[in-house]
Write a protein that holds these residues in place. Structure first.
Motif, short mmCIF file in Angstrom:
data_model
loop_
_atom_site.label_atom_id
_atom_site.label_comp_id
_atom_site.label_asym_id
_atom_site.label_seq_id
_atom_site.Cartn_x
_atom_site.Cartn_y
_atom_site.Cartn_z
N ALA A 1 42.67 28.37 37.90
CA ALA A 1 44.10 28.17 37.62
C ALA A 1 44.33 26.95 36.73
O ALA A 1 45.42 26.40 36.71
CB ALA A 1 44.87 28.03 38.92
N HIS A 2 43.30 26.54 35.98
CA HIS A 2 43.41 25.39 35.09
C HIS A 2 42.89 25.75 33.71
O HIS A 2 42.10 26.67 33.54
CB HIS A 2 42.62 24.19 35.63
CG HIS A 2 43.25 23.54 36.81
ND1 HIS A 2 43.23 24.11 38.07
CD2 HIS A 2 43.94 22.37 36.93
CE1 HIS A 2 43.88 23.30 38.92
NE2 HIS A 2 44.31 22.26 38.26
N ILE A 3 43.35 25.00 32.72
CA ILE A 3 42.78 25.13 31.39
C ILE A 3 41.88 23.93 31.14
O ILE A 3 42.16 22.83 31.62
CB ILE A 3 43.88 25.28 30.30
CG1 ILE A 3 44.84 24.09 30.31
CG2 ILE A 3 44.64 26.58 30.46
CD1 ILE A 3 44.49 23.02 29.33
N ILE A 4 40.79 24.17 30.41
CA ILE A 4 39.84 23.12 30.07
C ILE A 4 39.90 22.89 28.56
O ILE A 4 39.87 23.84 27.78
CB ILE A 4 38.39 23.52 30.46
CG1 ILE A 4 38.32 23.98 31.92
CG2 ILE A 4 37.43 22.36 30.19
CD1 ILE A 4 38.61 22.92 32.93
N TYR A 5 39.98 21.62 28.16
CA TYR A 5 40.02 21.27 26.74
C TYR A 5 38.60 21.27 26.17
O TYR A 5 37.79 20.41 26.50
CB TYR A 5 40.67 19.90 26.54
CG TYR A 5 42.13 19.87 26.91
CD1 TYR A 5 43.11 20.25 26.00
CD2 TYR A 5 42.53 19.47 28.19
CE1 TYR A 5 44.45 20.23 26.34
CE2 TYR A 5 43.87 19.44 28.55
CZ TYR A 5 44.82 19.82 27.62
OH TYR A 5 46.15 19.81 27.96
N LEU A 6 38.32 22.25 25.31
CA LEU A 6 37.00 22.35 24.68
C LEU A 6 36.89 21.46 23.45
O LEU A 6 35.83 20.92 23.16
CB LEU A 6 36.72 23.79 24.25
CG LEU A 6 36.21 24.79 25.26
CD1 LEU A 6 35.87 26.09 24.55
CD2 LEU A 6 35.01 24.28 26.02
N ASP A 7 37.99 21.34 22.73
CA ASP A 7 37.95 20.52 21.52
C ASP A 7 39.35 20.02 21.19
O ASP A 7 40.37 20.60 21.64
CB ASP A 7 37.39 21.31 20.34
CG ASP A 7 36.73 20.41 19.30
OD1 ASP A 7 36.80 19.16 19.46
OD2 ASP A 7 36.14 20.94 18.34
N LYS A 8 39.39 18.96 20.41
CA LYS A 8 40.65 18.34 20.02
C LYS A 8 40.49 17.72 18.64
O LYS A 8 39.53 16.99 18.39
CB LYS A 8 41.03 17.26 21.04
CG LYS A 8 42.21 16.39 20.66
CD LYS A 8 42.40 15.26 21.67
CE LYS A 8 43.56 14.36 21.31
NZ LYS A 8 43.74 13.25 22.28
N THR A 48 44.90 13.14 25.20
CA THR A 48 44.09 14.08 25.99
C THR A 48 42.63 13.79 25.67
O THR A 48 42.34 13.08 24.70
CB THR A 48 44.39 15.55 25.63
OG1 THR A 48 44.32 15.70 24.21
CG2 THR A 48 45.76 15.99 26.12
N ARG A 49 41.73 14.36 26.47
CA ARG A 49 40.30 14.18 26.18
C ARG A 49 39.57 15.51 26.40
O ARG A 49 39.95 16.31 27.27
CB ARG A 49 39.70 13.08 27.05
CG ARG A 49 39.76 13.33 28.52
CD ARG A 49 39.07 12.23 29.31
NE ARG A 49 39.25 12.40 30.73
CZ ARG A 49 38.55 13.22 31.49
NH1 ARG A 49 37.62 13.98 30.94
NH2 ARG A 49 38.78 13.32 32.79
N VAL A 50 38.55 15.73 25.59
CA VAL A 50 37.73 16.93 25.72
C VAL A 50 37.04 16.91 27.08
O VAL A 50 36.52 15.89 27.52
CB VAL A 50 36.69 16.98 24.59
CG1 VAL A 50 35.71 18.12 24.80
CG2 VAL A 50 37.39 17.11 23.24
N GLY A 51 37.08 18.06 27.77
CA GLY A 51 36.50 18.16 29.10
C GLY A 51 37.51 18.01 30.21
O GLY A 51 37.24 18.37 31.36
N ALA A 52 38.70 17.48 29.89
CA ALA A 52 39.75 17.32 30.90
C ALA A 52 40.40 18.67 31.18
O ALA A 52 40.18 19.65 30.45
CB ALA A 52 40.79 16.31 30.43
N SER A 53 41.21 18.73 32.22
CA SER A 53 41.89 19.98 32.57
C SER A 53 43.34 19.73 32.93
O SER A 53 43.73 18.62 33.28
CB SER A 53 41.18 20.66 33.75
OG SER A 53 41.36 19.91 34.94
#
Length: 271
Positions: free
Chosen positions: A115-122, A133-138
């Motif tokens: 139920a979360h999204i994960i940041y793969l890239d920014k 935000t940071r890569v790897g955060a949710s």
């Protein structure tokens, strides 16, 4: 022979339970005590304790000063390595950079995990006011444009499962806080082809996202453009959405999804 088979079955069950412990700790916003873990997973306290000790020894779990358990930093290391090895991220980067050049706002590539999204890239623009935000955060799905963009194109059973797992925590006075309101937003997203986070996660921040679809038209990720609401205005959303659509089409083409779709149509017509 039978004893060996039983031993193998036990090992598989043990792995399942260990992952269940990690899932439970990952879904919790606070560290959990031994009794809470045992009760939630319907395990005897001695069994839960044994799994926690093994996971702690391997730094998958760590104990707080108060004696409760949370996820360990080794999982963070694994997560970062997984993201580095994720082919989608490499293929998407040129398209994300082009998107940032066109919009002059921050672009994110995200995937759905439970139920979360994960940041793969920014990718960020050279501006003083940017999204933190940071890569790897949710973040939760219900208050993010990327979460809603992915949800809108999932099969109904997957949508229902994600909604069931969602806690609907309120972050601002605009945050969606009920399953009914989220379903209404999902329908809007389907109709217009893009999702919007209108200051729902953070006041003063507006985001717009479009899903990356595979050859079966299933979402594998989403790309967003984020910025302060005084720059990412409601009037600019359609133009940004067009840039996003071009971006995700490019990613799909590079991943081979579009070519596969065309091949499937050609084969169907030939038949």
């Amino acid at each position: 022979m039978r004893d060996a088979a039983l031993h193998g079955t036990y090992k598989v069950q043990a792995l399942d339970r260990a992952f269940a412990v990690l899932d439970l700790l990952g879904e919790s916003d606070v560290p959990l005590g031994l009794a809470q873990v045992a009760s939630s997973l319907q395990l005897h306290k001695s069994t839960a304790h044994r799994f926690l000790m093994v996971l702690e020894r391997h730094h998958m779990v760590e104990r707080t000063v108060g004696g409760k358990f949370r996820l360990g930093l080794r999982l963070f290391e694994y997560g970062n390595r997984a993201i580095e090895q994720y082919d989608l991220r490499d293929r998407a980067q040129p398209h994300l950079r082009k998107l940032v050049a066109e919009t002059n706002e921050t672009a994110h590539l995200c995937i759905l995990e439970q139920a979360h999204i994960i940041y793969l890239d920014k990718i960020e623009p050279m501006r003083s006011v940017r999204m933190i935000t940071r890569v790897g955060a949710s973040n939760p799905v219900h208050c993010t444009s990327v979460g809603k963009a992915i949800l809108a194109f999932l099969p109904e059973e997957r949508i229902a499962d994600v909604i069931r797992r969602t806690r609907f925590e309120r972050f601002t006075n605009r945050t969606i806080t009920t399953p009914e309101a989220l379903r209404t937003e999902i329908e809007k997203t389907k109709r217009r082809g893009y999702a919007v986070d209108d200051e729902e996660l953070e006041e003063g921040l507006r985001c717009i996202a479009v899903p990356v679809l595979d050859a079966q038209r299933q979402p594998v990720a989403a790309v967003s453009v984020s910025g302060p609401s005084f720059r990412v205005t409601a009037q600019k959303l359609p133009a940004i959405a067009n840039c996003l659509l071009q971006c995700v089409r490019g990613i799909s083409l590079d991943m081979g999804f579009v070519a596969k779709q065309r091949a499937a149509v050609t084969a169907l017509r030939a038949g």
